[in-house]
Design a protein around this motif. Sequence first.
Motif, PDB file in Angstrom:
ATOM      1  N   THR A   1       0.857  -1.190   0.000  1.00  0.00           N
ATOM      2  CA  THR A   1       0.000   0.000   0.000  1.00  0.00           C
ATOM      3  C   THR A   1       0.894   1.242   0.000  1.00  0.00           C
ATOM      4  O   THR A   1       2.110   1.142   0.124  1.00  0.00           O
ATOM      5  N   ASN A   2       0.284   2.393  -0.078  1.00  0.00           N
ATOM      6  CA  ASN A   2       1.030   3.656  -0.019  1.00  0.00           C
ATOM      7  C   ASN A   2       1.140   4.199   1.396  1.00  0.00           C
ATOM      8  O   ASN A   2       1.550   5.336   1.591  1.00  0.00           O
ATOM      9  N   GLU A   3       0.778   3.410   2.400  1.00  0.00           N
ATOM     10  CA  GLU A   3       0.770   3.892   3.779  1.00  0.00           C
ATOM     11  C   GLU A   3       2.155   4.214   4.318  1.00  0.00           C
ATOM     12  O   GLU A   3       2.309   5.129   5.116  1.00  0.00           O
ATOM     13  N   ARG A   4       3.168   3.452   3.906  1.00  0.00           N
ATOM     14  CA  ARG A   4       4.530   3.664   4.407  1.00  0.00           C
ATOM     15  C   ARG A   4       5.527   3.524   3.271  1.00  0.00           C
ATOM     16  O   ARG A   4       5.396   2.638   2.437  1.00  0.00           O
TER      17      ARG A   4
END
Length: 164
Positions: free
Chosen positions: A74-77
């Motif tokens: 994901t683009n979370e981290r």
Amino acid sequence: MIILRPHITVDKSVDMSCAKAGETVWYTISWLNPPEWQTTLYNVTLEDSLLGAYSIGTLLPGASGELVLPYTVTNERDPLVNIVQIWGEDLIHGAASAADSAWVDVVHPMVQITKTADKACGKVGESITYTITVTNPLAADVWLNGTYGDSVLGQSWSFSNLKP
């Protein structure tokens, strides 16, 4: 007299060093109760910051195991740092623990393709010159390699090491 000296090792790796959001990476987690310490470990538990907790149970000296698990990026981290910890105890509750980590660079590939003609319209038999521009925007964080194909022109062109 028996001297208990509990030890355990854990190793973590990932199959891709970089991936974009939506891609699946595979983590391999392996552990070992080193035989040279000759100590059985009980209540062995493995906990991974992304992949959850797992009860391993009892590990005899020299026993090992492995998990291979998928994770959808994901683009979370960015970077995606993933830590695994393992612990257990010997017969008299002496603790053994270890940790390892793996990371994935989350990339954001972008490509912009524009096609322009030197004339707004043309007549039969007249030549039109097309300009095709492939751009890797500054907001991207990865070099690109690829192919652009134009079905109307029946042509394709390759590009490589296209920096942002």
